[in-house]
Scaffold this active site. Structure first.
Site, PDB file in Angstrom:
ATOM      1  N   ASP A  66       4.598   3.585  -4.042  1.00 30.54           N
ATOM      2  CA  ASP A  66       5.338   4.843  -3.892  1.00 30.54           C
ATOM      3  C   ASP A  66       6.183   5.128  -5.120  1.00 30.54           C
ATOM      4  OD1 ASP A  66       7.061   2.743  -3.496  1.00 30.54           O
ATOM      5  OD2 ASP A  66       8.133   3.630  -1.802  1.00 30.54           O
TER       6      ASP A  66
ATOM      7  N   LEU B 145      10.290   6.389  -4.026  1.00 31.11           N
ATOM      8  CA  LEU B 145      10.604   7.081  -2.776  1.00 31.11           C
ATOM      9  C   LEU B 145      11.564   6.246  -1.932  1.00 31.11           C
ATOM     10  CD1 LEU B 145       7.173   8.598  -1.716  1.00 31.11           C
ATOM     11  CD2 LEU B 145       8.970   9.577  -3.158  1.00 31.11           C
TER      12      LEU B 145
END
Length: 442
Positions: free
Chosen positions: A341, A299
């Protein structure tokens, strides 16, 4: 131990041998490659056989059982020499001509060859069998590796915590390295081990019942009737209790299975399950000619969401991203949370790279719309793709190349994907496809 003391199995050992994860083993029967008079199992009659010990399961009992099934009794039809451990002595005895045939556990011959102590070409396996992806030469059926078991007085919550810890233990932990194993799996079925021991009257099945139940009832009819009534009552209570425990055990095992294979935050497969599915996918691709893509997604700017909105909001965004990614993939593909992430996507059964490109566009779009809990901060990802067999042939290299491609996508500003082969081959098609950005934070 199970029959006599009531221990219960918690997990089965998984080893990594010759690059393959194995939780089973077998026995091997071998002779020198120049012994033309020994080609089949039937040729073992009246031969000198080297084994380590009569009680060795993989280096004598498995071979004994196999030959017994072929009508050869090693106690009367051959000359067995028990040389003691280690099993290397049986191999050297055959090569030196002190024995005609040798017994050993699967993997011993390959290990001695890797150490440079023998040449496998000087040995021949007698009637070898193929056991799927089992990496060793083998002559017998396969049996489960060592189990870890709990004594009956151990509380079920303690046993569950131990089993969960083992199932989630990565292969690079100090404990795994010290014990020289890869990891643990849910327990296999050991019933056929027990069946073999019963068939050959191996302890604790080596003694017959001193007196039959019929004789007891005939001699002591009235006491036997009373005892039978008590036993029936006890069995009824035991059945009800056992049924209650089975329900609890089933629920516990289901929870353990989920803990061992699922990420607790997103519900996606974790690393262990992803590695298993990648191994199966590559094996399937080698047979069918299809391609497999390993896609590493990281991300963009996720730290800002955690820093400004808190970790609870960050967790909700990760859950939204996971759901969005999952909705874009086929049932045969896999989305996994790699950690933090980072997500890994496993795309199976495709022929053209354009199919992966279209999937990545949908994934980027789904991630961009996973902003319900982002507080106005844009949600996007940089994705690196490595394709089997175009870019790499093994899992380690596929992950490494996908990581390199992901960092290339980061350098391009994020919110896009890059295919590793296209980065290093300018003649290939477009390597990055940006998705439409979501709204920016105020």
């Amino acid at each position: 131990m199970e029959s006599r003391y009531g221990v219960s199995r918690l997990a089965t050992l998984v080893k990594r041998e010759n690059g393959v994860q194995v939780n089973r083993f077998g026995g091997v029967i071998f002779t020198r490659s120049d012994r033309q008079d020994i080609q089949r199992l039937d040729d073992l009659r009246h031969k000198r056989i080297a084994a380590v010990d009569r009680t060795s399961f993989a280096a004598f009992l498995l071979q004994y059982d196999l030959l017994k099934d072929r009508g050869i009794d090693l106690d009367t039809d051959a000359q067995v020499q028990f040389l003691g451990f280690p099993q290397d002595g049986c191999v050297l005895a055959v090569l030196d001509g002190r024995a005609d045939v040798g017994f050993a556990r699967s993997g011993v011959l390959e290990a001695m060859s890797q150490e440079g102590r023998i040449q496998l070409a000087r040995l021949r396996i007698i009637e070898p069998v193929q056991r799927g992806d089992f990496p060793f030469l083998v002559s017998t059926p396969l049996f489960p590796e060592w189990p870890l078991a709990a004594a009956p007085h151990v509380p079920i919550d303690v046993a569950n915590r131990v089993a969960a810890t083992l199932l989630m233990m990565p292969p690079d932990t100090p404990a795994a390295r010290a014990a020289r194993y890869y990891r643990w799996s849910t327990p296999l079925e050991y019933q056929h081990v027990q069946t073999l021991m019963r068939r050959h009257h191996i302890y604790p099945y080596d003694k017959p019942e001193p007196i039959s139940l019929g004789a007891v009832i005939q001699q002591y009819l009235l006491p036997a009737f009373i005892a039978l009534a008590v036993v029936l009552l006890g069995l009824t209570i035991l059945y009800l209790r056992t049924r209650q425990l089975n329900v609890a055990l089933h629920a516990s095992r289901q929870k353990l299975s989920e803990m061992a294979h699922q990420d607790p935050l997103t519900g996606l497969p974790n690393r262990n399950l992803l590695e298993d599915r990648l191994t199966l996918a590559l094996a399937h691709a080698r047979r069918t000619g299809f391609k497999v893509a390993v896609c590493l997604a990281d991300l963009d700017g996720f730290k800002a969401i955690n820093d400004h909105l808190g970790h609870k909001a960050g967790d909700e965004v990760l859950q939204d991203v996971a759901a969005g990614i999952q909705s874009t993939l086929r049932a045969s593909d896999t989305a996994s949370r790699w950690g933090g992430d980072e997500f890994v996507l496993l795309i199976n059964d495709f022929i053209e790279a354009s199919q992966v490109e279209e999937t990545m566009k949908r994934v980027l779009a789904a991630i961009a719309h996973s902003d319900a809990h982002s507080g106005g901060y844009p949600v996007s990802a940089s994705i690196g793709v490595s394709i089997f067999p175009t870019d790499a042939l093994d899992p380690h290299t596929l992950f490494k190349q996908a990581d390199e491609a992901m960092y290339d996508a980061k350098k391009r500003g994020g919110n896009c994907f890059a295919i590793h082969g296209a980065i290093h081959d300018p003649g290939r098609q477009t390597v990055a496809f940006p998705a439409q950005r979501t709204r920016t934070a105020s």
